[in-house]
Design a protein around this motif. Structure first.
Motif, mmCIF file in Angstrom:
data_model
loop_
_atom_site.group_PDB
_atom_site.id
_atom_site.type_symbol
_atom_site.label_atom_id
_atom_site.label_comp_id
_atom_site.label_asym_id
_atom_site.label_seq_id
_atom_site.Cartn_x
_atom_site.Cartn_y
_atom_site.Cartn_z
ATOM 1 N N VAL A 91 -3.892 -6.129 -7.266
ATOM 2 C CA VAL A 91 -3.508 -4.613 -7.551
ATOM 3 C C VAL A 91 -4.767 -4.094 -8.476
ATOM 4 O O VAL A 91 -5.121 -4.687 -9.564
ATOM 5 N N THR A 92 -5.570 -2.838 -7.967
ATOM 6 C CA THR A 92 -6.640 -2.398 -8.658
ATOM 7 C C THR A 92 -6.022 -1.250 -9.526
ATOM 8 O O THR A 92 -5.048 -0.753 -9.397
ATOM 9 N N LYS A 93 -6.847 -1.108 -10.584
ATOM 10 C CA LYS A 93 -6.574 0.156 -11.398
ATOM 11 C C LYS A 93 -7.240 1.427 -10.595
ATOM 12 O O LYS A 93 -7.924 0.948 -9.682
ATOM 13 N N PRO A 94 -6.731 2.586 -10.811
ATOM 14 C CA PRO A 94 -7.051 3.723 -9.968
ATOM 15 C C PRO A 94 -8.440 4.005 -10.437
ATOM 16 O O PRO A 94 -8.972 5.313 -10.805
ATOM 17 N N VAL A 144 -9.365 10.108 -6.198
ATOM 18 C CA VAL A 144 -8.814 8.827 -7.010
ATOM 19 C C VAL A 144 -8.234 7.683 -6.199
ATOM 20 O O VAL A 144 -7.236 8.378 -5.353
ATOM 21 N N ARG A 188 -3.483 -6.533 -12.077
ATOM 22 C CA ARG A 188 -2.883 -7.937 -11.948
ATOM 23 C C ARG A 188 -3.041 -8.386 -10.613
ATOM 24 O O ARG A 188 -3.731 -7.657 -9.742
ATOM 25 N N GLU A 198 1.124 6.756 -0.943
ATOM 26 C CA GLU A 198 0.628 5.399 -0.582
ATOM 27 C C GLU A 198 0.574 5.137 0.819
ATOM 28 O O GLU A 198 1.553 5.438 1.462
ATOM 29 N N GLY A 208 -6.652 3.773 -5.823
ATOM 30 C CA GLY A 208 -6.062 2.478 -6.305
ATOM 31 C C GLY A 208 -5.621 1.725 -5.132
ATOM 32 O O GLY A 208 -4.949 2.261 -4.205
ATOM 33 N N LEU A 209 -5.821 0.299 -5.235
ATOM 34 C CA LEU A 209 -5.470 -0.666 -4.043
ATOM 35 C C LEU A 209 -4.516 -1.552 -4.296
ATOM 36 O O LEU A 209 -4.649 -2.468 -5.488
ATOM 37 N N GLU A 210 -3.678 -1.942 -3.378
ATOM 38 C CA GLU A 210 -2.854 -3.089 -3.688
ATOM 39 C C GLU A 210 -3.304 -3.921 -2.296
ATOM 40 O O GLU A 210 -3.170 -3.699 -0.943
ATOM 41 N N GLU A 220 -1.050 -10.874 -4.197
ATOM 42 C CA GLU A 220 -1.252 -9.177 -4.067
ATOM 43 C C GLU A 220 -2.206 -8.977 -5.359
ATOM 44 O O GLU A 220 -1.819 -9.220 -6.373
ATOM 45 N N GLY A 237 -3.779 13.101 -10.502
ATOM 46 C CA GLY A 237 -2.660 13.890 -9.664
ATOM 47 C C GLY A 237 -1.887 12.870 -9.186
ATOM 48 O O GLY A 237 -1.759 11.906 -9.281
ATOM 49 N N ARG A 273 0.133 10.620 -6.448
ATOM 50 C CA ARG A 273 -0.414 9.700 -5.430
ATOM 51 C C ARG A 273 0.322 9.591 -4.230
ATOM 52 O O ARG A 273 1.620 9.791 -4.046
ATOM 53 N N ASN A 305 -3.794 3.789 -2.351
ATOM 54 C CA ASN A 305 -3.050 4.754 -2.907
ATOM 55 C C ASN A 305 -4.195 6.011 -3.064
ATOM 56 O O ASN A 305 -5.260 5.687 -3.797
ATOM 57 N N VAL A 306 -3.874 7.130 -2.807
ATOM 58 C CA VAL A 306 -4.819 8.203 -2.880
ATOM 59 C C VAL A 306 -4.313 9.477 -3.579
ATOM 60 O O VAL A 306 -2.980 9.750 -3.327
HETATM 61 P P1 ADP Z 1 3.719 0.582 -6.645
HETATM 62 O O1 ADP Z 1 4.260 -0.815 -6.179
HETATM 63 O O2 ADP Z 1 4.822 1.578 -7.124
HETATM 64 O O3 ADP Z 1 3.143 1.134 -5.396
HETATM 65 P P2 ADP Z 1 1.897 -0.647 -8.042
HETATM 66 O O4 ADP Z 1 1.778 -0.758 -9.666
HETATM 67 O O5 ADP Z 1 2.017 -2.072 -7.296
HETATM 68 O O6 ADP Z 1 2.980 0.217 -7.845
HETATM 69 O O7 ADP Z 1 0.408 0.062 -7.645
HETATM 70 C C1 ADP Z 1 0.314 1.165 -7.834
HETATM 71 C C2 ADP Z 1 -1.135 1.417 -7.361
HETATM 72 O O8 ADP Z 1 -1.453 2.685 -7.254
HETATM 73 C C3 ADP Z 1 -2.444 0.782 -8.083
HETATM 74 O O9 ADP Z 1 -3.374 0.533 -7.278
HETATM 75 C C4 ADP Z 1 -2.978 1.923 -9.014
HETATM 76 O O10 ADP Z 1 -4.407 1.982 -9.165
HETATM 77 C C5 ADP Z 1 -2.671 3.204 -7.870
HETATM 78 N N1 ADP Z 1 -2.571 4.515 -8.552
HETATM 79 C C6 ADP Z 1 -1.699 4.800 -9.631
HETATM 80 N N2 ADP Z 1 -1.883 6.045 -9.869
HETATM 81 C C7 ADP Z 1 -2.569 6.634 -8.974
HETATM 82 C C8 ADP Z 1 -3.223 7.776 -8.906
HETATM 83 N N3 ADP Z 1 -2.501 8.862 -9.529
HETATM 84 N N4 ADP Z 1 -3.788 8.101 -7.811
HETATM 85 C C9 ADP Z 1 -4.377 7.048 -7.067
HETATM 86 N N5 ADP Z 1 -4.295 5.829 -7.217
HETATM 87 C C10 ADP Z 1 -3.221 5.400 -8.016
#
Ligand code: ADP
Ligand code: MG
Length: 482
Positions: A163-166, A14, A129, A220, A16-18, A161, A216, A218, A205-206
């Motif tokens: 930010v994608t969903k995971p 899984v 966002r 970063e 998610g990217l910032e 910035e 699970g 993650r 984020n992995v």
């Molecule tokens: P932070 O600033 O703490 O890193 P953010 O909300 O800016 O938090 O970014 C969280 C990023 O992590 C998002 O891209 C989200 O999709 C990703 N993410 C959240 N939970 C998981 C997970 N369990 N596995 C992989 N990616 C995740």
């Protein structure tokens, strides 16, 4: 989706990217200093960027416009009310002692990007966002044997910035997503997407889980600056997490760094060491309230984006989804293609030449399309000569290579080299008559039903004309003569 095979069965990755995308603007987010890349260190620093006491930030309207346009391009909700906050931390390249960013109330909310998968399928990746923030400066450690220097040119440059969903499930999908995002930003002209210059970089984020389980924990991976490195980091990190879990361990939520030389990720700081940034609304800046009419104006003025253009190329020009996808991926390629077909030229032929000969010549010479010695007009001229029978497809390749070398037009090269195809029936008939007279054996074979001999005759005519005879005409006239 691609699963990882472990000793305990399959694991799902899984991601998610910032993504930090530098907004294209002439000046910085809160000052009038220039943003151009490559200037002498500290040549583009205002008193605001250097955080001199008493300096006040003034929001750059152009940067806000870029963020809104980008939000619209990501089919996202534009928040008419948003707030700038201070993210407090100490670092030598951050003279303010805080970064002005958005946190609780970003300018753009949920949106989406569609990625095209191999088998003609597509998948929607959610955008969580987009918020605006200022970039920090840069520490230089290679200018002096014992001292570090600080370059503040980048301090205060506007970033978006994203930010994608995971929602991403493999390194491959993540690569497709980043290419698609970059393409959208370039179409919008809101970010140049140049990862080598750092104008687009991302935190990755992995996590891994058994299919069907909850998410699970993650890790970063910070600041990865090429798509290839992002993919390598994901593959390495996912396998590492599977190894840890299968050995009975737990994944600690932590920040890691990717080392491109070794192709591995290494811990940087754990959750316990994580910063408490003490966010609070910046008292020097009012909340940002957008005029809804202005947002609608920007929406109405959006350019055609890659998905829409691809659909149009399939619908209007009858191209395959695959070809259309290749042509629209880069805006320059799509525009080149459209100028070639503009004069009523065959779209499929144009697409083949562009993605075939032109792309491989670009590869060989290491050039961008904008620098190509054969421009859209040049390629169009070549296709016209094929279309009206002046040259054959085979001769056209030779002409194309000569155009690439010399920058001359197709017509000039055909003239210079005497490459004109012979389409004069009388001339070809005379040649055929001579060959037929000289080769009674082969004529007998043909008459005896051996159709294949026709190929031999075509070869003889081509030899006699140094390959210049119009092949279609040769075939026709040969059958008549035989
Ligand atoms: P932070 O600033 O703490 O890193 P953010 O909300 O800016 O938090 O970014 C969280 C990023 O992590 C998002 O891209 C989200 O999709 C990703 N993410 C959240 N939970 C998981 C997970 N369990 N596995 C992989 N990616 C995740
Ligand atoms: Mg993060």
């Amino acid at each position: 989706m691609s699963l990882i095979q472990g000793t305990s069965g399959e694991w799902e990755v899984v991601i998610g990217l910032e993504v930090h995308a530098q907004a294209i603007t002439r000046s910085k987010l809160f000052s009038g200093a220039a943003t151009a890349y490559g200037a002498e260190p500290n040549a583009q620093v205002s008193l605001v960027d250097a955080a001199m006491p008493g300096m006040l930030p003034v929001l750059n309207r152009a940067a806000v416009e870029q963020a809104v346009k980008t939000g619209l391009g990501l089919e996202a909700e534009i928040k008419l009310h948003s707030v700038f906050e201070r993210k407090n931390y100490f670092y030598p390249d951050l003279p303010q002692g805080y970064q002005i960013s958005q946190y609780q109330e970003p300018i753009v909310g949920e949106g989406r990007v569609v990625i095209d998968l191999e088998a003609g399928d597509s998948r929607e990746i959610g955008i969580e966002r987009l918020h605006m923030e200022q970039d920090a400066g840069k520490s230089l450690h290679d200018r002096h044997p014992s001292k570090s220097h600080v370059d503040l040119n980048r301090a205060g440059v506007p970033l978006m910035e994203i930010v994608t969903k995971p929602d991403l499930r493999s390194a491959e999908e993540t690569g497709l997503f980043l290419r698609k995002l970059r393409s959208i930003l370039r179409y919008l002209e809101t970010c140049d997407g140049n990862m080598e210059e750092g104008s687009m970089r991302c935190d990755v984020n992995v996590s891994v889980r058994k299919p069907g389980d909850d998410l699970g924990t993650r890790c970063e991976i910070k600041n990865v600056n090429s798509i290839r490195f992002v993919q390598q980091a994901i593959d390495y990190e996912a396998k590492r997490q599977v190894r840890v879990k299968e050995a009975g361990g737990e994944i600690e939520q932590e920040t890691r760094l990717f080392d491109p030389d070794r192709g591995e990720t290494r811990p940087m700081r754990s959750k316990e060491e994580a910063h408490d940034y003490r966010y609070f609304p910046d008292p020097d800046l009012l909340p940002l309230d957008l005029d809804p009419a202005w947002v609608e104006e920007l929406r109405a003025a959006l350019p055609e984006l890659p998905d829409a253009r691809k659909a149009r190329f399939v619908g209007d020009y009858g191209l395959s989804a695959y070809d259309a996808g290749v042509l629209v991926a880069e805006k320059e390629t799509a525009e080149f293609f459209e100028s070639v077909v503009e004069g009523g030229r065959d779209p499929k032929v144009a697409a083949n030449w562009l993605t075939g000969e032109v792309f491989s010549a670009l590869n060989r010479s290491g050039l961008d399309l904008a620098e190509a010695p054969v421009d859209a007009e040049g390629l169009g001229g070549l296709l016209d000569l094929i279309g009206d029978g002046t040259i054959s497809g085979r001769m056209a390749k030779e002409v194309f290579d000569a155009m690439w070398q010399s920058g001359k037009s197709a017509a000039a090269i055909v003239e210079e080299r005497g490459l004109k195809q012979i389409s004069d029936s009388g001339e070809i008939e005379a040649i055929i008559a001579a060959i037929v007279a000289d080769n009674p054996g082969q004529v007998e074979q043909y008459k005896g039903g051996n159709e294949k001999v026709i190929g031999w005759f075509v070869g003889q005519v081509m030899k006699a004309t140094q390959g210049k005879a119009n092949p279609k005409l040769v075939n026709e006239l040969l059958r008549k003569a035989l």
